[in-house]
Design a protein around this motif. Structure first.
Motif, PDB file in Angstrom:
ATOM      1  N   LYS A  85       0.849  -1.185  -0.145  1.00  0.00           N
ATOM      2  CA  LYS A  85       0.093   0.040   0.113  1.00  0.00           C
ATOM      3  C   LYS A  85       0.849   1.370   0.117  1.00  0.00           C
ATOM      4  O   LYS A  85       0.675   2.129  -0.710  1.00  0.00           O
ATOM      5  CB  LYS A  85      -0.975   0.005   1.156  1.00  0.00           C
ATOM      6  CG  LYS A  85      -1.772   1.225   1.354  1.00  0.00           C
ATOM      7  CD  LYS A  85      -2.705   0.701   2.453  1.00  0.00           C
ATOM      8  CE  LYS A  85      -3.754   2.379   2.697  1.00  0.00           C
ATOM      9  NZ  LYS A  85      -4.521   2.154   3.807  1.00  0.00           N
ATOM     10  N   ASP A  86       1.700   0.970   0.650  1.00  0.00           N
ATOM     11  CA  ASP A  86       2.747   2.489   1.048  1.00  0.00           C
ATOM     12  C   ASP A  86       3.534   2.683  -0.275  1.00  0.00           C
ATOM     13  O   ASP A  86       3.880   3.580  -0.849  1.00  0.00           O
ATOM     14  CB  ASP A  86       4.052   2.211   2.110  1.00  0.00           C
ATOM     15  CG  ASP A  86       3.348   2.299   3.331  1.00  0.00           C
ATOM     16  OD1 ASP A  86       2.077   2.623   3.555  1.00  0.00           O
ATOM     17  OD2 ASP A  86       3.973   1.800   4.422  1.00  0.00           O
ATOM     18  N   ALA A  87       3.668   1.412  -1.109  1.00  0.00           N
ATOM     19  CA  ALA A  87       4.628   1.636  -2.306  1.00  0.00           C
ATOM     20  C   ALA A  87       3.597   2.077  -3.292  1.00  0.00           C
ATOM     21  O   ALA A  87       3.834   2.854  -4.357  1.00  0.00           O
ATOM     22  CB  ALA A  87       4.933   0.283  -2.778  1.00  0.00           C
ATOM     23  N   THR A  88       2.335   1.726  -3.467  1.00  0.00           N
ATOM     24  CA  THR A  88       1.434   2.209  -4.293  1.00  0.00           C
ATOM     25  C   THR A  88       1.143   3.463  -3.990  1.00  0.00           C
ATOM     26  O   THR A  88       0.935   4.518  -4.970  1.00  0.00           O
ATOM     27  CB  THR A  88      -0.228   1.621  -3.902  1.00  0.00           C
ATOM     28  OG1 THR A  88       0.168   0.167  -3.965  1.00  0.00           O
ATOM     29  CG2 THR A  88      -1.134   1.914  -4.955  1.00  0.00           C
ATOM     30  N   VAL A  89       1.082   4.310  -2.625  1.00  0.00           N
ATOM     31  CA  VAL A  89       0.858   5.462  -2.526  1.00  0.00           C
ATOM     32  C   VAL A  89       1.960   6.543  -2.778  1.00  0.00           C
ATOM     33  O   VAL A  89       1.910   7.302  -3.467  1.00  0.00           O
ATOM     34  CB  VAL A  89       1.004   5.786  -0.863  1.00  0.00           C
ATOM     35  CG1 VAL A  89       0.797   7.233  -0.703  1.00  0.00           C
ATOM     36  CG2 VAL A  89      -0.381   5.303  -0.430  1.00  0.00           C
ATOM     37  N   LYS A  96       2.031  11.957  -9.711  1.00  0.00           N
ATOM     38  CA  LYS A  96       1.679  13.157  -9.605  1.00  0.00           C
ATOM     39  C   LYS A  96       2.871  14.170 -10.048  1.00  0.00           C
ATOM     40  O   LYS A  96       2.559  15.352 -10.725  1.00  0.00           O
ATOM     41  CB  LYS A  96       0.988  13.453  -8.197  1.00  0.00           C
ATOM     42  CG  LYS A  96       0.406  14.998  -8.134  1.00  0.00           C
ATOM     43  CD  LYS A  96      -0.116  15.244  -6.820  1.00  0.00           C
ATOM     44  CE  LYS A  96      -0.726  16.254  -6.563  1.00  0.00           C
ATOM     45  NZ  LYS A  96      -0.266  17.611  -7.112  1.00  0.00           N
ATOM     46  N   LEU A  97       3.845  13.957  -9.447  1.00  0.00           N
ATOM     47  CA  LEU A  97       5.126  14.843  -9.660  1.00  0.00           C
ATOM     48  C   LEU A  97       5.394  14.724 -11.156  1.00  0.00           C
ATOM     49  O   LEU A  97       5.597  15.910 -11.767  1.00  0.00           O
ATOM     50  CB  LEU A  97       6.442  14.404  -8.829  1.00  0.00           C
ATOM     51  CG  LEU A  97       6.358  14.591  -7.468  1.00  0.00           C
ATOM     52  CD1 LEU A  97       7.404  13.946  -6.491  1.00  0.00           C
ATOM     53  CD2 LEU A  97       6.239  16.316  -7.081  1.00  0.00           C
ATOM     54  N   ALA A  98       5.376  13.638 -11.958  1.00  0.00           N
ATOM     55  CA  ALA A  98       5.629  13.552 -13.262  1.00  0.00           C
ATOM     56  C   ALA A  98       4.519  14.406 -13.979  1.00  0.00           C
ATOM     57  O   ALA A  98       4.930  15.070 -15.009  1.00  0.00           O
ATOM     58  CB  ALA A  98       5.708  12.197 -13.608  1.00  0.00           C
ATOM     59  N   ARG A  99       3.271  14.435 -13.766  1.00  0.00           N
ATOM     60  CA  ARG A  99       2.203  15.306 -14.280  1.00  0.00           C
ATOM     61  C   ARG A  99       2.530  16.532 -14.173  1.00  0.00           C
ATOM     62  O   ARG A  99       2.296  17.524 -14.990  1.00  0.00           O
ATOM     63  CB  ARG A  99       0.989  14.670 -13.883  1.00  0.00           C
ATOM     64  CG  ARG A  99       0.170  13.556 -14.387  1.00  0.00           C
ATOM     65  CD  ARG A  99      -1.191  13.306 -14.107  1.00  0.00           C
ATOM     66  NE  ARG A  99      -1.732  13.563 -12.913  1.00  0.00           N
ATOM     67  CZ  ARG A  99      -1.698  12.295 -11.613  1.00  0.00           C
ATOM     68  NH1 ARG A  99      -1.387  10.996 -12.051  1.00  0.00           N
ATOM     69  NH2 ARG A  99      -1.945  12.719 -10.795  1.00  0.00           N
ATOM     70  N   ASP A 100       2.800  16.957 -12.984  1.00  0.00           N
ATOM     71  CA  ASP A 100       3.330  18.338 -12.578  1.00  0.00           C
ATOM     72  C   ASP A 100       4.206  19.046 -13.689  1.00  0.00           C
ATOM     73  O   ASP A 100       4.345  19.955 -13.899  1.00  0.00           O
ATOM     74  CB  ASP A 100       3.413  18.434 -11.023  1.00  0.00           C
ATOM     75  CG  ASP A 100       2.135  18.402 -10.477  1.00  0.00           C
ATOM     76  OD1 ASP A 100       0.888  18.354 -10.676  1.00  0.00           O
ATOM     77  OD2 ASP A 100       2.410  18.474  -9.162  1.00  0.00           O
TER      78      ASP A 100
END
Length: 113
Positions: A85-89, A96-100
């Motif tokens: 789960k942490d890896a997924t997060v 998100k960083l890549a999209r930004d």
């Protein structure tokens, strides 16, 4: 032909007394129990009981070990699920960083041109 004659009270008492006497004679005719044989039997019984108690103890320990293993497996699975789960997060944050970054680059290209 002689008919059947019911035994009277005195006859029944006499038969019962004879039967009791025969039983007493048979009991007295039995050889006495040897103390060594009794000691062997007692030792064997104590040994059997100890073996049975050991078996029960081993079985109980095995059950407790199985419970502990099952609990450890459950905790391990839970930890693995939490790590996934942490890896997924973390992956979501990276996305998100890549999209930004792509958005910022596109904005920069459009502002120049």
């Amino acid at each position: 032909m002689a008919s059947y004659k019911d035994p009277g009270f005195q006859e029944r008492v006499a038969l019962a007394q004879k039967a009791r006497q025969r039983a007493l004679e048979q009991l007295r005719a039995k050889p006495p129990v040897d103390e060594a044989v009794l000691a062997k039997r007692k030792a064997a019984r104590i040994e059997r009981e100890a073996a049975q108690a050991e078996k029960v103890r081993v079985r109980q320990e095995a059950l407790e070990q199985a419970k502990a293993d099952k609990l450890a497996q459950a905790l391990e699975a839970e930890a693995a699920a939490q790590m996934a789960k942490d890896a997924t997060v973390a992956t979501e944050a990276e996305k998100k960083l890549a999209r930004d970054a792509q958005y910022a680059a596109r904005k920069k290209r459009k502002s120049r041109g």
